[in-house]
Design an enzyme around this catalytic site. Structure first.
Site, short mmCIF file in Angstrom:
data_model
loop_
_atom_site.label_atom_id
_atom_site.label_comp_id
_atom_site.label_asym_id
_atom_site.label_seq_id
_atom_site.Cartn_x
_atom_site.Cartn_y
_atom_site.Cartn_z
N LYS A 189 -15.50 0.14 -1.46
CA LYS A 189 -15.13 1.18 -2.43
C LYS A 189 -13.95 0.68 -3.25
O LYS A 189 -12.82 0.62 -2.76
CB LYS A 189 -14.72 2.49 -1.74
N GLU A 264 -2.92 -2.86 4.67
CA GLU A 264 -1.96 -3.58 3.83
C GLU A 264 -1.35 -2.53 2.92
O GLU A 264 -1.98 -2.06 1.99
CB GLU A 264 -2.73 -4.64 3.02
N CYS A 298 2.24 -4.90 -4.69
CA CYS A 298 2.87 -4.62 -3.38
C CYS A 298 4.02 -5.57 -3.18
O CYS A 298 4.93 -5.29 -2.42
CB CYS A 298 1.91 -4.85 -2.22
N GLU A 400 9.27 3.08 -2.30
CA GLU A 400 8.46 2.25 -3.21
C GLU A 400 8.20 3.03 -4.50
O GLU A 400 7.73 4.16 -4.47
CB GLU A 400 7.13 1.89 -2.55
C1 UN1 Z 1 -0.72 -7.02 -4.07
O1 UN1 Z 1 0.20 -6.70 -4.82
O2 UN1 Z 1 -1.31 -6.14 -3.43
O3 UN1 Z 1 1.50 -12.54 -4.25
C2 UN1 Z 1 -1.23 -8.39 -3.91
C3 UN1 Z 1 1.07 -11.86 -5.17
C4 UN1 Z 1 -0.43 -11.81 -5.41
C5 UN1 Z 1 -1.07 -10.79 -4.56
C6 UN1 Z 1 -0.42 -9.44 -4.61
N1 UN1 Z 1 -1.01 -13.10 -5.18
O4 UN1 Z 1 1.81 -11.20 -5.87
#
Ligand code: UN1
Length: 511
Positions: A189, A264, A298, A400
Site C-alpha cells: 500500500k 521505521e 526521516c 518531529e
Molecule cells: C527516509 O527519510 O525515510 O538517507 C529515508 C537518506 C535516504 C533515505 C531516507 N537515502 O536520507
C-alpha cells in the site's frame, strides 16, 4: 472478481487518470470505492490522478492472491527470483527520467532528488538480486556423533508493506525487493499522496515478469486500506514506515493478531558542529540536511548543536544560507526546497513554527511563514526557517516537525553536545563536524542513533548499509543491506541424524 479489470500492461496505468490496484496479475479498480485525488503539491491545479480508497474486501482479495502465489514463489530458487529483480532494476534504469519526474510531480521534491529516489530503488534491485546468491546459512557439527546441524532462511509468507510518500519509489523497493528475494509474496500500500509512484514501481516488476499474485498493489488511506492490512488475519508480517504514532498502532495491532512487524518511524536528527569544524563544510551539510526535501526525510537535520566558540559565526552562515535557498517547483533548476506534501502537513509545520515562537520562546532568526507569491500561489510552500536560542525542554527541540525548520542549540563541550543530541525520544540519524579524530571517535561511540555521519550531513544513507534507528524510531530492525533479509525471513534449523539410533542431546553425552 469484484471491480472492473483494467489491463493496462505496457502503455498502461501511468497514462491513466486512475491509479489502479494490481491484484492477482490484473490492474483493477474496486467497485464503489471512494476516490482519493492526488495533486501536485507545488501546484494543486495539476491533478495527477485519483486513487481508490480500497476497502477491506479489496485488501482481502489481494491477500488471497498473494497467499495463492506463495507456495510456488517460495519454491522458486532465489537466483531465479533474482533474475526478475535484476530485470526490474534494468527497467527502472531505462525509465529513470520519467519515473524521477513523476516522483517530483507527485511528492514535490526537486528533480535531482526525484531521480535519486529512483536510483536508490535501482541500487536496491542490484543488492537484492545479489542476495539471491547469498542466501547462506550456517552448518555445524552436532554434539553427538553421526549427526549434522544445518540452518537456512525461509520466507515469512505474505507481507503487507505500508510505505510513505517521501521516498515513494525507494522505500517500496527497500521493503519489496528484499521481501521478494527471500521468497515472500507482497501486498503493497503506497502512500495516498503518491499512488502513481507505487504503480510505476509495480509496473517495473510486472514488466520484468514477476508471476501473478506475487506482487499486489492496493491504494488507499491509512484509516481504511492500511488498517485493513494491519488487521488482516492472513498476513504474516507488516513492514511499516511512517509516523511513530501510527507505528505504535501498527505494532500493537500486529502483536494482538500474531503478525511479525518491522517499523521505521520518526526522527529528530541532529548535526553537531564543534569549534574546530570546517564551517563551510558544516554549513553545506546543514543546509542540505535541513532544507533538502523541504526537511521531509526521516533523516532530515532538525537540530543544529553548535559549540559556543563558533556559534555566532555558524548562526550567521546558516541564516544567510536559509534566506538564499531557492524555494519553488522541483522541476525548476536550482530549487533546493520544494513544497510541503499537502495542506494538512503545511499547517502542521506552520503550527510548530508558532509554538517555537510563542510557547517555547525561541528566537525566529529567519523564515517562519508560508510562501504564496507569484508562481508559489498554488502550492504548499514554507520559507526555510531557523530558530536560535533553542533549549532542551522546548517542543521544537523534542518533536518531529517534518518541514524546513532548523533549531540551533548552543553547547560548551563535546560531552554536552553528545548529551544534548541524545536527549531525544528518537535515534535515527546523526552527524558531527570536527577535525579532531578523537572527538569523532568519542562521538561515534557515544551517540545514540542507528546512523552516525562524521563530517557529512544526516541524510544520504546507502542501500548496502543497515538503515534504521534506536529508541522511538523503530523496533530493532534494519532495512536494506544484509540486515533487511532478517526482516523478511525466518531461520529454519535442521538436524540430520545418520547414526541409525536414538541419540538424546544433553543426556547421552552428559558429563
Ligand atoms: C527516509 O527519510 O525515510 O538517507 C529515508 C537518506 C535516504 C533515505 C531516507 N537515502 O536520507
Amino acid at each position: 472478481m469484484a471491480g472492473a479489470a483494467y489491463n493496462t500492461y505496457g502503455k498502461g496505468a501511468y497514462m491513466s487518470d486512475r491509479a489502479l490496484n494490481y491484484i492477482g496479475g490484473e490492474w483493477c479498480w474496486p467497485d464503489g470505492a471512494a476516490e482519493i485525488p492526488c495533486v501536485n503539491p507545488a501546484d494543486t491545479r495539476d491533478v495527477i490522478c485519483v486513487a481508490p480508497d480500497s476497502p477491506a474486501e479489496e485488501v482481502s482479495r489481494a491477500v488471497a492472491a498473494a497467499r495463492a502465489a506463495y507456495p510456488a514463489w517460495k519454491r522458486t530458487p532465489p537466483p531465479e527470483r533474482a533474475k526478475i529483480i535484476t530485470r526490474a532494476g534494468q527497467i527502472m534504469a531505462e525509465r529513470k527520467n520519467a519515473m524521477g519526474a513523476l516522483v517530483t510531480r507527485e511528492c514535490g521534491k526537486p528533480l535531482p532528488e526525484g531521480l535519486g529516489d529512483v536510483q536508490e530503488a535501482i541500487d536496491m534491485a542490484h543488492l537484492a538480486a545479489g542476495e539471491g546468491r547469498r542466501m547462506h546459512g550456517k552448518t555445524a557439527p552436532s554434539e553427538l556423533p553421526d549427526k549434522l546441524c544445518l540452518s537456512f532462511r525461509e520466507p515469512k509468507g505474505v507481507c503487507g508493506l505500508i510505505t510513505p510518500w517521501n521516498f515513494p519509489v525507494a522505500i517500496p523497493a527497500w521493503k519489496g525487493l528484499h521481501a521478494l528475494i527471500c521468497g515472500n509474496t507482497i501486498v503493497l500500500k503506497p502512500a495516498e499522496d503518491t499512488p502513481m509512484c507505487g504503480v510505476e514501481f509495480v509496473r517495473a516488476l510486472v514488466d520484468a515478469g514477476v508471476p501473478k499474485g506475487v506482487v499486489n498493489l492496493v491504494h488507499g488511506s491509512g484509516e481504511v486500506t492500511g488498517k485493513a492490512i494491519v488487521e488482516h488475519g492472513d498476513i504474516d508480517l507488516v513492514s511499516f514506515t511512517g509516523s511513530t504514532q501510527t507505528g505504535c498502532y501498527v505494532a500493537s495491532t500486529c502483536g494482538a493478531t500474531g503478525k511479525g512487524v518491522s517499523l521505521e518511524c520518526g526522527g529528530k536528527n541532529a548535526q553537531i558542529v564543534m569549534d574546530d569544524a570546517n564551517l563551510d563544510l558544516a554549513l553545506e551539510g546543514a543546509t542540505w540536511g535541513a532544507f533538502g526535501t523541504a526537511g521531509q526525510r526521516c533523516t532530515a537535520t532538525s537540530r543544529l548543536i553548535v559549540h559556543e566558540k563558533v556559534h555566532d559565526a555558524m548562526v550567521e552562515r546558516i541564516v544567510n544560507a536559509a534566506k538564499n535557498v531557492k524555494v519553488g517547483n522541483g522541476m525548476d533548476d536550482g530549487v533546493l526546497t520544494g513544497p510541503i506534501i499537502n495542506e494538512t502537513q503545511m499547517r502542521r509545520v506552520l503550527e510548530y513554527i508558532r509554538i517555537g515562537r510563542d510557547d517555547d520562546g525561541a528566537t525566529l532568526a529567519c523564515g517562519g511563514e508560508r510562501m504564496s507569491d507569484g508562481a508559489l500561489a498554488h502550492g504548499w510552500f514554507v520559507r526555510p526557517t531557523v530558530f536560535t536560542g533553542v533549549t532542551r525542554g522546548m517542543r521544537i527541540f523534542k518533536e518531529e516537525i517534518f518541514g524546513p525548520v532548523l533549531s540551533v542549540v548552543k553547547v560548551g563541550s563535546l560531552d554536552e553536545a553528545v548529551e544534548t543530541l541524545n536527549d531525544c525520544a528518537y535515534g535515527l540519524s546523526s552527524s558531527i563536524y570536527t577535525q579532531d579524530v578523537n572527538a569523532a571517535m568519542r562521538a561515534m561511540r557515544d551517540i545514540e542513533a542507528g546512523i552516525v555521519y562524521i563530517n557529512g550531513p544526516t541524510i544520504g544513507a546507502e542501500v548496502h548499509m543497515p538503515f534504521g534507528g534506536v529508541k522511538g524510531t523503530g523496533n530493532g530492525h534494519r532495512e536494506a543491506a544484509w540486515t533487511g533479509l532478517d526482516i523478511f525471513s525466518e531461520w529454519k534449523t535442521v538436524y540430520v541424524d545418520y547414526s541409525g539410533k536414538l541419540q538424546r542431546a544433553q543426556i547421552d553425552n552428559a558429563e
